[in-house]
Design a protein around this motif. Structure first.
Motif, mmCIF file in Angstrom:
data_model
loop_
_atom_site.group_PDB
_atom_site.id
_atom_site.type_symbol
_atom_site.label_atom_id
_atom_site.label_comp_id
_atom_site.label_asym_id
_atom_site.label_seq_id
_atom_site.Cartn_x
_atom_site.Cartn_y
_atom_site.Cartn_z
ATOM 1 N N GLU A 176 -4.209 -10.528 4.821
ATOM 2 C CA GLU A 176 -5.500 -10.955 5.868
ATOM 3 C C GLU A 176 -4.877 -12.086 6.752
ATOM 4 N N ALA A 177 -4.721 -13.148 5.968
ATOM 5 C CA ALA A 177 -4.047 -14.434 6.801
ATOM 6 C C ALA A 177 -2.619 -14.142 7.714
ATOM 7 N N ALA A 178 -1.741 -13.268 7.075
ATOM 8 C CA ALA A 178 -0.681 -13.167 8.130
ATOM 9 C C ALA A 178 -0.964 -12.196 8.938
ATOM 10 N N ARG A 179 -2.107 -11.064 9.177
ATOM 11 C CA ARG A 179 -2.289 -10.351 10.251
ATOM 12 C C ARG A 179 -3.130 -11.176 11.074
ATOM 13 N N PHE A 180 -3.944 -12.016 10.871
ATOM 14 C CA PHE A 180 -4.794 -13.126 11.797
ATOM 15 C C PHE A 180 -3.603 -13.876 12.264
ATOM 16 N N ALA A 181 -2.641 -14.446 11.660
ATOM 17 C CA ALA A 181 -1.810 -15.244 12.457
ATOM 18 C C ALA A 181 -1.066 -14.651 13.443
ATOM 19 N N ALA A 182 -0.720 -13.352 13.020
ATOM 20 C CA ALA A 182 0.300 -12.496 13.976
ATOM 21 C C ALA A 182 -0.318 -11.978 15.149
ATOM 22 N N ARG A 183 -1.592 -11.778 15.052
ATOM 23 C CA ARG A 183 -2.723 -11.342 16.368
ATOM 24 C C ARG A 183 -2.869 -12.552 17.125
ATOM 25 N N GLY A 184 -2.912 -13.471 16.612
ATOM 26 C CA GLY A 184 -2.862 -15.007 17.386
ATOM 27 C C GLY A 184 -1.800 -15.245 18.144
ATOM 28 N N ARG A 185 -0.525 -14.470 17.879
ATOM 29 C CA ARG A 185 0.726 -14.779 18.540
ATOM 30 C C ARG A 185 1.008 -13.288 19.425
ATOM 31 N N GLY A 186 0.076 -12.666 19.417
ATOM 32 C CA GLY A 186 0.122 -11.271 20.311
ATOM 33 C C GLY A 186 1.187 -10.435 19.802
ATOM 34 N N ARG A 187 1.148 -10.263 18.352
ATOM 35 C CA ARG A 187 1.999 -9.331 17.776
ATOM 36 C C ARG A 187 1.540 -8.743 16.490
ATOM 37 N N ALA A 188 2.182 -7.931 15.811
ATOM 38 C CA ALA A 188 1.815 -7.355 14.576
ATOM 39 C C ALA A 188 2.734 -7.894 13.445
ATOM 40 N N ILE A 189 2.355 -7.815 12.287
ATOM 41 C CA ILE A 189 3.204 -7.938 10.992
ATOM 42 C C ILE A 189 3.158 -6.786 10.199
ATOM 43 N N THR A 190 4.281 -6.485 9.739
ATOM 44 C CA THR A 190 3.887 -5.029 8.757
ATOM 45 C C THR A 190 4.092 -5.642 7.074
ATOM 46 N N LEU A 191 3.146 -5.153 6.397
ATOM 47 C CA LEU A 191 3.011 -5.547 5.182
ATOM 48 C C LEU A 191 3.378 -4.442 4.208
ATOM 49 N N ILE A 192 4.473 -4.774 3.312
ATOM 50 C CA ILE A 192 4.991 -3.773 2.472
ATOM 51 C C ILE A 192 4.754 -4.159 0.968
ATOM 52 N N GLY A 193 4.393 -3.085 0.331
ATOM 53 C CA GLY A 193 4.205 -3.361 -1.328
ATOM 54 C C GLY A 193 5.609 -2.994 -1.846
ATOM 55 N N VAL A 194 6.000 -3.642 -2.980
ATOM 56 C CA VAL A 194 7.078 -3.415 -3.614
ATOM 57 C C VAL A 194 6.940 -3.033 -4.956
ATOM 58 N N CYS A 227 -5.234 -3.735 -0.338
ATOM 59 C CA CYS A 227 -4.385 -4.767 0.321
ATOM 60 C C CYS A 227 -4.464 -4.362 1.857
ATOM 61 N N GLY A 228 -4.575 -3.219 2.317
ATOM 62 C CA GLY A 228 -4.262 -2.693 3.588
ATOM 63 C C GLY A 228 -2.742 -2.695 4.030
ATOM 64 N N LEU A 229 -2.151 -2.406 2.928
ATOM 65 C CA LEU A 229 -0.680 -2.175 3.209
ATOM 66 C C LEU A 229 -0.079 -1.127 4.345
ATOM 67 N N ASP A 230 0.938 -1.632 4.908
ATOM 68 C CA ASP A 230 1.448 -0.626 5.898
ATOM 69 C C ASP A 230 2.262 0.224 5.316
ATOM 70 N N GLY A 231 3.203 -0.025 4.521
ATOM 71 C CA GLY A 231 4.321 0.443 3.808
ATOM 72 C C GLY A 231 4.531 0.294 2.447
#
Length: 210
Positions: free
Chosen positions: A46-64, A80-84
């Protein structure tokens, strides 16, 4: 060039990676010293997505994951709302379709098994080349086989992992020509993510890709 910072366990490290321009963050759910709880992963995501949106882009979250069931992977991805997901164990190729529409990244280590070769034919799966370390499902900081990775990269898009550091990532990109690079221990000091090394790695990878 896609840059993935893997094994993130703390919010501040995730935010540094986002600020420095990482494209992906890897959250490890398999047993390891970098394993994270579902609750902490959701908070970091959640924190990473919020920060990325503030920079006008997206971050992809991957679970290993390593040899986890499809049901459990899907449950964690949803929570967790993972993308992949990154499959780093001995998962059968049927996982590719079973996990759709999630992005599936499959770690391969050139073990020359029939099971691994079957993954090479899955065009909708992203391959990640890691080092082959007997008894270990991660590269353990060992450099992968760049020569074989370069051969594979001529006909399959791949992400390169295994022993990458701020010092060698430019050479790796020049020699292998991967779609992306993945780092974990190479941006750590004493087993903990290092803000300076995260920034240095991303800067070196970006410069080499240009």
């Amino acid at each position: 060039m896609i840059i993935k910072i893997c094994g993130v366990r703390a919010r501040d490290h995730a935010l540094t990676a986002v600020d420095a321009g990482a494209d992906m963050l890897g959250l490890v759910f398999a047993p390891s010293r970098r394993q994270i709880t579902v609750e902490d992963a959701a908070s970091i995501a959640e924190a990473a997505r919020f920060a990325a949106r503030g920079r006008g882009r997206a971050i992809t979250l991957i679970g290993v994951f390593v040899n986890e069931t499809v049901e459990r992977i899907r449950d964690i991805a949803s929570s967790c709302g993972l993308d992949g997901v990154q499959l780093s164990g001995d998962e059968p190729v049927i996982y590719a379709d079973a996990l759709a529409p999630l992005l599936v990244i499959k770690a391969v280590r050139f073990d020359d098994s029939a099971q691994e070769r079957a993954w090479f034919d899955q065009a909708h799966v992203q391959l990640l080349v890691d080092a082959r370390v007997p008894g270990n499902y991660g590269g353990a900081g060992v450099v992968a086989d760049w020569e074989r990775a370069a051969e594979l990269a001529r006909w399959r898009s791949l992400m390169l992992a295994g022993g990458l550091t701020p010092e060698n990532v430019a050479d790796a990109i020049t020699r292998v020509h991967p779609w992306g690079v993945d780092v974990s221990s190479g941006v750590e000091s004493n087993g903990v993510k290092d803000h300076g090394k995260i920034r240095a790695f991303i800067a070196a990878a970006r410069a080499a890709a240009r």
